[in-house]
Design a protein around this motif. Structure first.
Motif, PDB file in Angstrom:
ATOM      1  N   VAL A 226       0.858  -1.189   0.000  1.00 58.84           N
ATOM      2  CA  VAL A 226       0.000   0.000   0.000  1.00 58.84           C
ATOM      3  C   VAL A 226       0.888   1.230   0.000  1.00 58.84           C
ATOM      4  CG1 VAL A 226      -1.747   1.308   1.232  1.00 58.84           C
ATOM      5  CG2 VAL A 226      -1.850  -1.185   1.227  1.00 58.84           C
ATOM      6  N   ALA A 227       0.621   2.188  -0.881  1.00 53.23           N
ATOM      7  CA  ALA A 227       1.388   3.434  -0.948  1.00 53.23           C
ATOM      8  C   ALA A 227       0.540   4.573  -0.420  1.00 53.23           C
ATOM      9  CB  ALA A 227       1.822   3.721  -2.386  1.00 53.23           C
ATOM     10  N   LEU A 228       1.121   5.424   0.403  1.00 51.12           N
ATOM     11  CA  LEU A 228       0.418   6.581   0.958  1.00 51.12           C
ATOM     12  C   LEU A 228       1.096   7.845   0.458  1.00 51.12           C
ATOM     13  CD1 LEU A 228      -1.691   7.793   2.892  1.00 51.12           C
ATOM     14  CD2 LEU A 228       0.019   7.667   4.701  1.00 51.12           C
ATOM     15  N   ILE A 229       0.370   8.657  -0.301  1.00 49.07           N
ATOM     16  CA  ILE A 229       0.901   9.892  -0.846  1.00 49.07           C
ATOM     17  C   ILE A 229       0.353  11.056  -0.020  1.00 49.07           C
ATOM     18  CG2 ILE A 229       1.117  11.331  -2.900  1.00 49.07           C
ATOM     19  CD1 ILE A 229       2.377   8.559  -3.141  1.00 49.07           C
ATOM     20  N   THR A 230       1.245  11.869   0.546  1.00 56.72           N
ATOM     21  CA  THR A 230       0.835  13.008   1.355  1.00 56.72           C
ATOM     22  C   THR A 230       1.517  14.262   0.830  1.00 56.72           C
ATOM     23  OG1 THR A 230       2.640  12.881   2.963  1.00 56.72           O
ATOM     24  CG2 THR A 230       0.760  11.437   3.340  1.00 56.72           C
ATOM     25  N   SER A 231       1.232  15.382   1.492  1.00 59.13           N
ATOM     26  CA  SER A 231       1.858  16.638   1.083  1.00 59.13           C
ATOM     27  C   SER A 231       3.348  16.649   1.380  1.00 59.13           C
ATOM     28  CB  SER A 231       1.184  17.809   1.815  1.00 59.13           C
ATOM     29  OG  SER A 231       1.332  17.666   3.224  1.00 59.13           O
ATOM     30  N   GLN A 232       3.811  15.720   2.208  1.00 59.37           N
ATOM     31  CA  GLN A 232       5.226  15.649   2.554  1.00 59.37           C
ATOM     32  C   GLN A 232       5.991  14.677   1.666  1.00 59.37           C
ATOM     33  OE1 GLN A 232       6.627  17.721   4.871  1.00 59.37           O
ATOM     34  NE2 GLN A 232       4.596  18.616   4.814  1.00 59.37           N
ATOM     35  N   SER A 233       5.297  14.074   0.679  1.00 51.18           N
ATOM     36  CA  SER A 233       5.958  13.143  -0.223  1.00 51.18           C
ATOM     37  C   SER A 233       6.638  13.906  -1.351  1.00 51.18           C
ATOM     38  CB  SER A 233       4.941  12.151  -0.790  1.00 51.18           C
ATOM     39  OG  SER A 233       4.271  11.457   0.246  1.00 51.18           O
ATOM     40  N   GLY A 234       7.520  13.225  -2.055  1.00 54.40           N
ATOM     41  CA  GLY A 234       8.140  13.835  -3.224  1.00 54.40           C
ATOM     42  C   GLY A 234       9.642  13.860  -3.126  1.00 54.40           C
ATOM     43  N   LEU A 235      10.289  13.689  -4.282  1.00 51.49           N
ATOM     44  CA  LEU A 235      11.749  13.655  -4.330  1.00 51.49           C
ATOM     45  C   LEU A 235      12.359  14.980  -3.906  1.00 51.49           C
ATOM     46  CD1 LEU A 235      14.341  12.151  -5.096  1.00 51.49           C
ATOM     47  CD2 LEU A 235      14.009  12.928  -7.450  1.00 51.49           C
ATOM     48  N   HIS A 236      11.703  16.093  -4.252  1.00 52.74           N
ATOM     49  CA  HIS A 236      12.269  17.402  -3.926  1.00 52.74           C
ATOM     50  C   HIS A 236      12.360  17.614  -2.422  1.00 52.74           C
ATOM     51  CE1 HIS A 236       7.933  18.009  -3.722  1.00 52.74           C
ATOM     52  NE2 HIS A 236       8.133  19.124  -3.043  1.00 52.74           N
ATOM     53  N   LEU A 237      11.357  17.104  -1.673  1.00 54.24           N
ATOM     54  CA  LEU A 237      11.407  17.237  -0.215  1.00 54.24           C
ATOM     55  C   LEU A 237      12.463  16.319   0.393  1.00 54.24           C
ATOM     56  CD1 LEU A 237       7.660  17.589   0.831  1.00 54.24           C
ATOM     57  CD2 LEU A 237       9.485  19.250   1.140  1.00 54.24           C
ATOM     58  N   ILE A 238      12.612  15.143  -0.199  1.00 56.50           N
ATOM     59  CA  ILE A 238      13.639  14.225   0.294  1.00 56.50           C
ATOM     60  C   ILE A 238      15.024  14.845   0.120  1.00 56.50           C
ATOM     61  CG2 ILE A 238      14.751  11.988  -0.098  1.00 56.50           C
ATOM     62  CD1 ILE A 238      12.020  10.885  -0.859  1.00 56.50           C
ATOM     63  N   LEU A 239      15.270  15.429  -1.061  1.00 56.97           N
ATOM     64  CA  LEU A 239      16.557  16.067  -1.318  1.00 56.97           C
ATOM     65  C   LEU A 239      16.768  17.277  -0.408  1.00 56.97           C
ATOM     66  CD1 LEU A 239      16.643  15.879  -5.224  1.00 56.97           C
ATOM     67  CD2 LEU A 239      17.888  14.444  -3.597  1.00 56.97           C
ATOM     68  N   PHE A 240      15.707  18.079  -0.219  1.00 61.72           N
ATOM     69  CA  PHE A 240      15.817  19.249   0.652  1.00 61.72           C
ATOM     70  C   PHE A 240      16.143  18.838   2.086  1.00 61.72           C
ATOM     71  CE2 PHE A 240      13.760  22.105   3.722  1.00 61.72           C
ATOM     72  CZ  PHE A 240      14.448  23.284   3.454  1.00 61.72           C
ATOM     73  N   ASN A 241      15.439  17.822   2.597  1.00 66.70           N
ATOM     74  CA  ASN A 241      15.677  17.373   3.968  1.00 66.70           C
ATOM     75  C   ASN A 241      17.048  16.730   4.115  1.00 66.70           C
ATOM     76  OD1 ASN A 241      13.160  18.240   4.866  1.00 66.70           O
ATOM     77  ND2 ASN A 241      12.175  16.299   4.369  1.00 66.70           N
ATOM     78  N   ALA A 242      17.515  16.048   3.049  1.00 67.10           N
ATOM     79  CA  ALA A 242      18.842  15.425   3.101  1.00 67.10           C
ATOM     80  C   ALA A 242      19.931  16.462   3.288  1.00 67.10           C
ATOM     81  CB  ALA A 242      19.087  14.619   1.826  1.00 67.10           C
ATOM     82  N   VAL A 243      19.699  17.679   2.768  1.00 62.86           N
ATOM     83  CA  VAL A 243      20.685  18.752   2.915  1.00 62.86           C
ATOM     84  C   VAL A 243      20.452  19.548   4.190  1.00 62.86           C
ATOM     85  CG1 VAL A 243      21.554  20.898   1.894  1.00 62.86           C
ATOM     86  CG2 VAL A 243      20.999  18.951   0.426  1.00 62.86           C
ATOM     87  N   SER A 244      19.176  19.843   4.503  1.00 64.48           N
ATOM     88  CA  SER A 244      18.879  20.755   5.610  1.00 64.48           C
ATOM     89  C   SER A 244      18.983  20.088   6.981  1.00 64.48           C
ATOM     90  CB  SER A 244      17.479  21.354   5.445  1.00 64.48           C
ATOM     91  OG  SER A 244      16.482  20.358   5.556  1.00 64.48           O
ATOM     92  N   TYR A 245      18.626  18.817   7.091  1.00 63.64           N
ATOM     93  CA  TYR A 245      18.640  18.159   8.399  1.00 63.64           C
ATOM     94  C   TYR A 245      20.031  18.118   9.037  1.00 63.64           C
ATOM     95  CZ  TYR A 245      13.756  16.636   8.310  1.00 63.64           C
ATOM     96  OH  TYR A 245      12.387  16.592   8.320  1.00 63.64           O
ATOM     97  N   ILE A 247      22.464  20.145   8.644  1.00 68.46           N
ATOM     98  CA  ILE A 247      22.822  21.502   9.053  1.00 68.46           C
ATOM     99  C   ILE A 247      22.040  21.909  10.296  1.00 68.46           C
ATOM    100  CG2 ILE A 247      22.829  23.933   8.355  1.00 68.46           C
ATOM    101  CD1 ILE A 247      23.129  22.985   5.474  1.00 68.46           C
ATOM    102  N   ARG A 248      20.739  21.635  10.275  1.00 66.97           N
ATOM    103  CA  ARG A 248      19.899  22.018  11.412  1.00 66.97           C
ATOM    104  C   ARG A 248      20.322  21.311  12.694  1.00 66.97           C
ATOM    105  NH1 ARG A 248      13.638  20.397  11.422  1.00 66.97           N
ATOM    106  NH2 ARG A 248      13.743  21.403   9.376  1.00 66.97           N
ATOM    107  N   SER A 299      23.506  26.786  13.834  1.00 69.99           N
ATOM    108  CA  SER A 299      24.418  25.849  13.172  1.00 69.99           C
ATOM    109  C   SER A 299      25.383  26.592  12.268  1.00 69.99           C
ATOM    110  CB  SER A 299      23.625  24.825  12.354  1.00 69.99           C
ATOM    111  OG  SER A 299      22.871  23.978  13.190  1.00 69.99           O
ATOM    112  N   ALA A 300      24.854  27.546  11.501  1.00 65.01           N
ATOM    113  CA  ALA A 300      25.722  28.331  10.618  1.00 65.01           C
ATOM    114  C   ALA A 300      26.772  29.084  11.421  1.00 65.01           C
ATOM    115  CB  ALA A 300      24.883  29.299   9.793  1.00 65.01           C
ATOM    116  N   GLY A 301      26.358  29.694  12.548  1.00 66.12           N
ATOM    117  CA  GLY A 301      27.309  30.408  13.400  1.00 66.12           C
ATOM    118  C   GLY A 301      28.385  29.495  13.957  1.00 66.12           C
TER     119      GLY A 301
END
Length: 317
Positions: A226-245, A247-248, A299-301
């Motif tokens: 069973v696949a569940l598609i939500t507003s948090q799904s998508g390759l762009h969010l996975i890539l964004f979180n892979a970079v931002s997490y 750092i955060r 984190s940046a500081g």
């Protein structure tokens, strides 16, 4: 042992307010209805021992519930006790790699109190799998480092056995299949393919079995997928979180979560006075909006400060 335990309880003093959530109640209900079948889930022994089914985590949950019921203090003692042991193992692993007691102790204390991984032992729904898995992963790592120094086969076998046990609880140790060859390549002279296979045969054999078994599970899954598609799904969010997490969470290695949230609460009160404190809107603004931005800024500081310090030390040398 007493000093680190007291320090840990002082940092995470709010542990007394932790309560069971839906994941725990679901497990408790399943144990009551199924009994020991909750541990095995009617699967074959090869599946239980080689798949990612986390039979060890279910066994821990089963034993704790059978012995202590819903007395949360037992789960606190189990989680915190293993977390203290894991902190000691981090010190052992860091010292085995760096041969510096100061750096090893700093690594252990940062691991002990950092808020990034605190949910692993503060949330009882995952502590039965995550915390023991890390214990055996660190043991596997420690014995492998010892093996690279002495080349005693029994140490490599011990490392593989601890890695296997860790995967019975959770998949944390999978990264060791990549780390071990890389660490060996960096530490020792490069080996030929034949020599490498001969030296690491137990690890290669176990890794091959695990990969083939899990590939079979993915290609030929049991039951109905069973696949569940939500507003948090998508390759762009996975890539964004892979970079931002990463750092955060860097700032959260040094600043405990209660301190971070206290700062975000102050910012919301000062800059958004129209939002009433102690409301759902205030919590969303503080925890979901301000806190992540604050983590990125801190984190940046920290990264800029460490980079500047490293450059100055490098110039002096």
């Amino acid at each position: 042992f007493i000093a680190p335990a007291g320090f840990l309880l002082w940092v995470f003093y709010y542990i007394s307010g932790v309560y069971f959530q839906q994941d725990e109640w679901h497990a408790f209900g399943t144990i009551l209805s199924q009994g020991i079948r909750y541990v095995t889930t009617d699967q074959s022994i090869p599946t239980l021992l080689l798949s990612g089914d986390r039979v060890g985590a279910r066994a821990v949950n089963y034993v704790l519930f059978q012995w202590f019921g819903i007395a949360s203090s037992a789960y606190v003692i189990f989680s915190f006790g293993l977390h203290l042991i894991n902190a000691a193992l981090v010190i052992l692993v860091a010292y085995a790699m760096l041969k510096e007691k100061l750096y090893a102790c700093l690594a252990g204390y940062l691991f002990l109190i950092n808020s990034v991984g605190s949910e692993a032992y503060l949330w009882f729904g995952t502590s039965g799998g995550t915390v023991p898995s890390l214990t055996f992963t660190l043991l596997s790592l420690y014995f492998f480092i010892r093996y690279t120094e002495s080349h005693q086969l029994r140490l490599q076998i011990l490392s593989v056995l601890f890695l296997w046990v860790s995967l019975l609880f959770k998949e944390i140790g999978l990264m060791l299949f990549l780390f071990f060859p890389l660490y060996t390549y960096i530490k020792n002279r490069p080996l030929s393919i034949v020599a490498w296979i001969k030296e690491f045969f137990p690890l290669i054999l176990y890794g091959t079995i695990v990969v083939l078994f899990r590939a079979h599970e993915i290609i030929f899954p049991e039951g109905r997928p069973v696949a569940l598609i939500t507003s948090q799904s998508g390759l762009h969010l996975i890539l964004f979180n892979a970079v931002s997490y990463p750092i955060r969470t860097f700032s959260q290695l040094f600043i405990p979560a209660p301190v971070m949230y206290a700062l975000s609460n102050v910012i919301v009160r000062v800059f958004f006075p129209a939002i009433a404190p102690f409301t759902t809107e205030f919590d969303i603004a503080s925890y979901e909006r301000v806190a992540p931005i604050l983590s990125h800024i801190l984190s940046a500081g920290l990264l800029i400060g460490l980079f500047t310090l490293s450059l100055s030390l490098f110039k002096k040398e």
